[in-house]
Design an enzyme around this catalytic site. Sequence first.
Site, PDB file in Angstrom:
ATOM      1  N   CYS A  46       0.839  -1.205   0.000  1.00 42.72           N
ATOM      2  CA  CYS A  46       0.000   0.000   0.000  1.00 42.72           C
ATOM      3  C   CYS A  46       0.872   1.253   0.000  1.00 42.72           C
ATOM      4  CB  CYS A  46      -0.866  -0.048   1.251  1.00 42.72           C
ATOM      5  SG  CYS A  46      -1.876   1.399   1.564  1.00 42.72           S
ATOM      6  N   SER A  48       0.809   3.593   1.983  1.00 40.66           N
ATOM      7  CA  SER A  48       1.265   3.937   3.329  1.00 40.66           C
ATOM      8  C   SER A  48       2.591   3.254   3.657  1.00 40.66           C
ATOM      9  CB  SER A  48       0.207   3.563   4.365  1.00 40.66           C
ATOM     10  OG  SER A  48      -0.992   4.244   4.080  1.00 40.66           O
ATOM     11  N   HIS A  51       5.128   5.542   1.845  1.00 41.48           N
ATOM     12  CA  HIS A  51       5.359   6.803   2.557  1.00 41.48           C
ATOM     13  C   HIS A  51       6.466   6.637   3.611  1.00 41.48           C
ATOM     14  CE1 HIS A  51       2.513   9.573   0.867  1.00 41.48           C
ATOM     15  NE2 HIS A  51       1.471   8.822   1.116  1.00 41.48           N
ATOM     16  N   HIS A  67       0.766  -3.584   6.510  1.00 44.32           N
ATOM     17  CA  HIS A  67      -0.377  -3.282   7.377  1.00 44.32           C
ATOM     18  C   HIS A  67      -1.716  -3.712   6.777  1.00 44.32           C
ATOM     19  CE1 HIS A  67      -0.231  -0.006   4.552  1.00 44.32           C
ATOM     20  NE2 HIS A  67      -1.505   0.189   4.798  1.00 44.32           N
ATOM     21  N   CYS A 173      -7.324  -2.671   4.184  1.00 41.28           N
ATOM     22  CA  CYS A 173      -6.988  -1.243   4.040  1.00 41.28           C
ATOM     23  C   CYS A 173      -7.632  -0.620   2.814  1.00 41.28           C
ATOM     24  CB  CYS A 173      -5.472  -1.053   4.009  1.00 41.28           C
ATOM     25  SG  CYS A 173      -4.956   0.669   3.923  1.00 41.28           S
TER      26      CYS A 173
HETATM   27 ZN   LIG Z   1      -2.865   0.978   3.474  1.00 44.44          ZN
END
Ligand SMILES: [Zn+2]
Length: 377
Positions: A46, A48, A51, A67, A173
């Site tokens: 993902c 995230s 990042h 995650h 997610c």
């Molecule tokens: Zn995510």
Amino acid sequence: MTMIDEGIRSEAVTFHPEKGLALETITLAAPGKGQVRVDIKATGVCHSDLHILNGDWPVDRPLVMGHEASGTVADIGPEVQGVAVGDHVVLSWFAPCGHCRNCAAGRGWLCTGTKALDNTLPDGTTAYSDADGAPLWPYLGLGTFSNSVIVPESAVVVVPKELPFDVGALLGCSITTGIGAVVNTAKVPMGSSTLVVGCGGVGLSIVMGLKLIGANPIIAADVSEEKLAKAAELGATHTLRADTTDVVSWAQENYGGVDFAFEAIGRIQSIESLPGTLAPGGTAVLVGMTAQGLRASIDPFDLADQGKSILGCNYGSSVARVDIPKLAGLYLAGQLPLDQLIGSVRPLHQAQAALDDLRRGKGLRSVLRPATAAADL
Ligand SMILES: [Zn+2]
Ligand SMILES: [Zn+2]
């Protein structure tokens, strides 16, 4: 995985602020009070995660990455009541505390007591350590790029055994965020005119959510032909190349603006242009996450004069225990083709290559499978 005196060993993809990504053998402590050990069967890659690698969201400690994941319950600690060994589960990265005002009001996505964002278990500890015994911390309280995880029971959502693990992983997610943005955050009424900017995993989930509730038109914008083709397959009625089309002018000239516009990238330029795509009374929904500390500018006169709104959306305003089983049920009933979001499926040790693809905007959602999961799939 090997049993050793003090815990269980697992292959994991870690991130060290100094060194970057690494593949290493970690040790998991036995599940403590209220904790569950889950064997990971599939885990999604993902933005995230990216990042963290890019330094957009600075971290001060080494993490076990990942995650969004699904798996099976392998062991439970004392006082775990809601799950049993063998259950198929999806992990939720925003484990709510259950005690704060927002949790009490049923708005777990706004929980102020969660420790997930600090990358620890709810009691501030971690169950993971490296070969030297030094602590490794669970990214968003999970750390799913691993054969097995130790997570709080509050992060575990039981799902039907017929649900494919790859689909389950994405329910943790991106899918829940995207569809939740439509049905929970924006509560888009049937027949609304809509625009989705950015057609990655979250953006395509928004398109599916809009199709499900009967929005029309559903305009999808992206720079990738491949992603636009997928958006059309999933229900977009119009596709726009964002690099060669002025999306604001197009929306105004063809529809007089749209009722709802979603930004699913986290790119400042597209966030700033979003209110301009709206009809009077329209709503812009910010779903994509930017790097921390950035600013965007808007035209406040246009917003007030035209009665437009901007909504922020985290995790699709979802309550994991309510929304994840609901979406799993719609998939199993043939009403949400969630499996179509999955691009590549790779072994866990190819996490770097999957993250490189994500950075280049190449392909659909990547799913990683631990070597220990291969035999089950
Ligand atoms: Zn995510
Ligand atoms: Zn809470």
